[in-house]
Design an enzyme around this catalytic site. Structure first.
Site, PDB file in Angstrom:
ATOM      1  N   GLU A 385     -22.747 -89.465  36.140  1.00 42.91           N
ATOM      2  CA  GLU A 385     -21.995 -90.486  36.882  1.00 42.91           C
ATOM      3  C   GLU A 385     -22.940 -91.193  37.831  1.00 42.91           C
ATOM      4  O   GLU A 385     -23.698 -90.545  38.551  1.00 42.91           O
ATOM      5  CB  GLU A 385     -20.865 -89.881  37.730  1.00 42.91           C
ATOM      6  CG  GLU A 385     -19.647 -89.492  36.961  1.00 42.91           C
ATOM      7  CD  GLU A 385     -18.494 -89.049  37.861  1.00 42.91           C
ATOM      8  OE1 GLU A 385     -18.371 -89.567  38.992  1.00 42.91           O
ATOM      9  OE2 GLU A 385     -17.727 -88.175  37.423  1.00 42.91           O
TER      10      GLU A 385
HETATM   11  C1  BG6 Z   1     -16.759 -88.704  41.412  1.00 44.46           C
HETATM   12  C2  BG6 Z   1     -15.681 -88.271  40.487  1.00 44.46           C
HETATM   13  O1  BG6 Z   1     -16.500 -88.081  42.617  1.00 44.46           O
HETATM   14  O2  BG6 Z   1     -16.861 -90.009  41.812  1.00 44.46           O
HETATM   15  C3  BG6 Z   1     -14.889 -89.387  39.858  1.00 44.46           C
HETATM   16  O3  BG6 Z   1     -16.134 -87.371  39.513  1.00 44.46           O
HETATM   17  C4  BG6 Z   1     -14.740 -90.531  40.841  1.00 44.46           C
HETATM   18  O4  BG6 Z   1     -13.672 -88.854  39.402  1.00 44.46           O
HETATM   19  C5  BG6 Z   1     -16.120 -91.052  41.187  1.00 44.46           C
HETATM   20  O5  BG6 Z   1     -13.915 -91.553  40.416  1.00 44.46           O
HETATM   21  C6  BG6 Z   1     -16.139 -92.258  42.120  1.00 44.46           C
HETATM   22  O6  BG6 Z   1     -15.380 -92.011  43.262  1.00 44.46           O
HETATM   23  P1  BG6 Z   1     -14.212 -92.973  43.706  1.00 44.46           P
HETATM   24  O7  BG6 Z   1     -13.531 -92.257  44.788  1.00 44.46           O
HETATM   25  O8  BG6 Z   1     -14.866 -94.221  44.142  1.00 44.46           O
HETATM   26  O9  BG6 Z   1     -13.341 -93.152  42.508  1.00 44.46           O
END
Ligand code: BG6
Length: 489
Positions: A385
């Protein structure tokens, strides 16, 4: 040094079921721990809606950042005047063919998604899995195969069937270990012939509280007992997965926003060391297969008296070590003596700009983190991510010129390429969060958009759900088709 990446590098995107999928009443899906979680914003945290025995309604804050305790006698309840984003999300359930085609159009060779646990075992305790639930993911994976896109499956992304949360106080109970292993075995037997890469959990070092772990109390003893049970569950799943799926590769995903000491004052440096261990605790146990010596001090600091462990647990952790270390990286922060130990987000950094949600933008921090994790664990890493949440202004054709997102991604991908090509950190791939706009985890908003593809939906779920590629879509396509070389342009 060229930014071209090694042959076979995995390029893709990442999503989570309850933020993306919807279809909460379809294919026999059971209720999930997130289904009673409302929308929110930076100023108004998301909460669960719960009813007390006297009929009064309580609203415990529900994100892992602000996770209020949930009283034992409170029961979840749906309220007519609340909006619950997980129910429809952006409806991947009915748009999967279109979305996968769009991802394939960028050249993705991998797509990370999470299976919804309660779609496979609606209460978590059925003797047999829900065939209609399995069929949905069959359809998704088979559709991906048409484009030579392989899956990276997150077995559990911050969630559990509501029944397991209520009946067992979530991950505090070893009964949930058994339920999870049975669920994981079902996935291995059903999808193992088409899936090599797996993640046992998402951001295991950050999740806590009722929505993400089914645990009513998010601090101290309960939190760390739940973590221990998740370590054992993960290790059992890894061992079983290796047996059932020859050549399979297992990771767990860790939230790795980098931390820097606010100053070189020795007290700040020591606090920094201890705060780093708040994350290393998880990575060391799962990546090296045993509890580190410093665990005693850390647990004491969190008022944990004693973790309940079975005699066989140490052996299970040893045998179920991860094959690769996956992490999310969005930002970095600073830390100083006296800060809270659970300091998600942390303090800002005077040298860095921030997104509208106050997340400092730090591409070099990604290269730093890749090196740091590899130096310590000596296993390949996988960036599963990374991305930028921003308010996109769509024109009358729903087209978005998201140059800020291109800048963010270009800088982060360049830093990643340097870690791989200059520092020689082995990295399996990169899955950007999130290729198609979806609901934000922390705030429940839709306007905090990450995608290469704009989805016509607002913060309350209104809109046509029409998908429209943004400017960054073609930019990313070019980066992937040149395997990174175009980052030099
Ligand atoms: C990570 C998670 O914390 O960050 C995701 O695994 C999440 O599920 C992503 O969506 C981004 O965070 P946010 O709060 O901006 O959606």
């Amino acid at each position: 040094m060229s930014k071209k990446l090694p042959k076979g590098f995995l390029w893709g995107g990442a999503t989570a079921d309850f933020q993306y999928e919807g279809g909460f009443n379809e294919s026999g899906r059971g209720l999930l721990s997130h289904d009673y979680e409302t929308d929110g914003s930076k100023e108004h945290p998301r909460h669960h809606t719960m009813k007390m025995p006297d009929g009064s309604i309580i609203e415990p804050k529900s994100s892992f950042i602000l996770a209020d305790s949930v009283p034992t006698e409170a029961e979840p309840v749906f309220l007519d005047d609340e909006y619950y984003p997980s129910h429809n999300a952006v409806d991947f359930y009915h748009h999967y063919k279109e979305d996968i085609k769009l991802m394939a159009g960028m050249g993705f060779n991998i797509f990370r998604f999470s299976v919804c646990w309660s779609r496979i075992f609606p209460t978590g305790e059925e003797a047999e899995p829900n065939a209609a639930g399995l069929k949905f993911y069959d359809d998704v994976i088979n559709e991906m195969a048409k484009y030579n896109m392989e899956p990276l499956i997150t077995i559990c992304h911050d969630e559990m069937p509501m029944n397991l949360a209520l009946k067992y106080n979530g991950w505090t109970s070893r009964k949930v270990i058994d339920a999870y292993v049975k669920y994981a075995k079902t996935l291995f037997e059903h999808f193992g012939n088409r899936c090599k890469y797996w993640l046992t959990f998402n951001e295991i070092n950050a999740v806590r509280g009722f929505g993400p772990t089914g645990v009513r109390n998010s601090e101290g003893q309960d939190r760390y007992q739940a973590d221990h049970n998740m370590f054992v569950a993960s290790a059992k799943a890894v061992k079983l997965g290796h047996k059932l799926i020859p050549g399979s590769q297992f990771g767990t995903m860790f939230a790795m926003s980098g931390a820097y000491p606010a100053t070189c004052k020795p007290e700040d440096m020591f606090h920094y060391l201890q705060e780093k261990r708040e994350n290393w605790y998880f990575i060391d146990i799962m990546g090296r297969g045993y509890y580190p010596e410093y665990a005693a001090e850390l647990l004491q600091r969190h008022n944990v008296k004693e973790l309940h462990m079975e005699p066989e647990d140490a052996q299970i952790l040893k045998e179920g070590q991860l094959d690769y270390i996956a992490f999310s990286y969005y930002r970095s922060n600073t830390t100083k003596a006296g800060d809270d130990w659970f300091n998600v987000g942390g303090d800002s950094n005077p040298y860095l700009k921030e997104t509208p949600w106050g997340w400092p933008v730090d591409p070099l921090g990604l290269r730093y983190t890749m090196n740091e994790v590899y130096d310590r664990i000596q296993k390949p890493i996988f960036i599963v991510e990374n991305g930028m949440g921003a308010v996109d202004k769509a024109d009358e054709n729903d087209y978005v010129e998201d140059d800020y997102r291109i800048d963010y991604l270009k800088d982060h991908l360049s830093a990643m390429a340097d870690a791989i090509n200059i520092d020689h950190v082995p990295c399996l791939g990169y899955t950007m969060w999130a290729p198609i706009d979806l609901v934000s985890l922390s705030t429940g908003e839709m306007k905090k958009r990450y995608g290469f593809v704009y989805v016509d939906m607002d913060d309350k779920g209104h809109g046509t759900l029409k998908r429209t590629p943004k400017k960054s879509y073609n930019w990313m396509k070019h980066i992937i088709e040149t395997n990174g070389s175009a980052l030099d342009e």
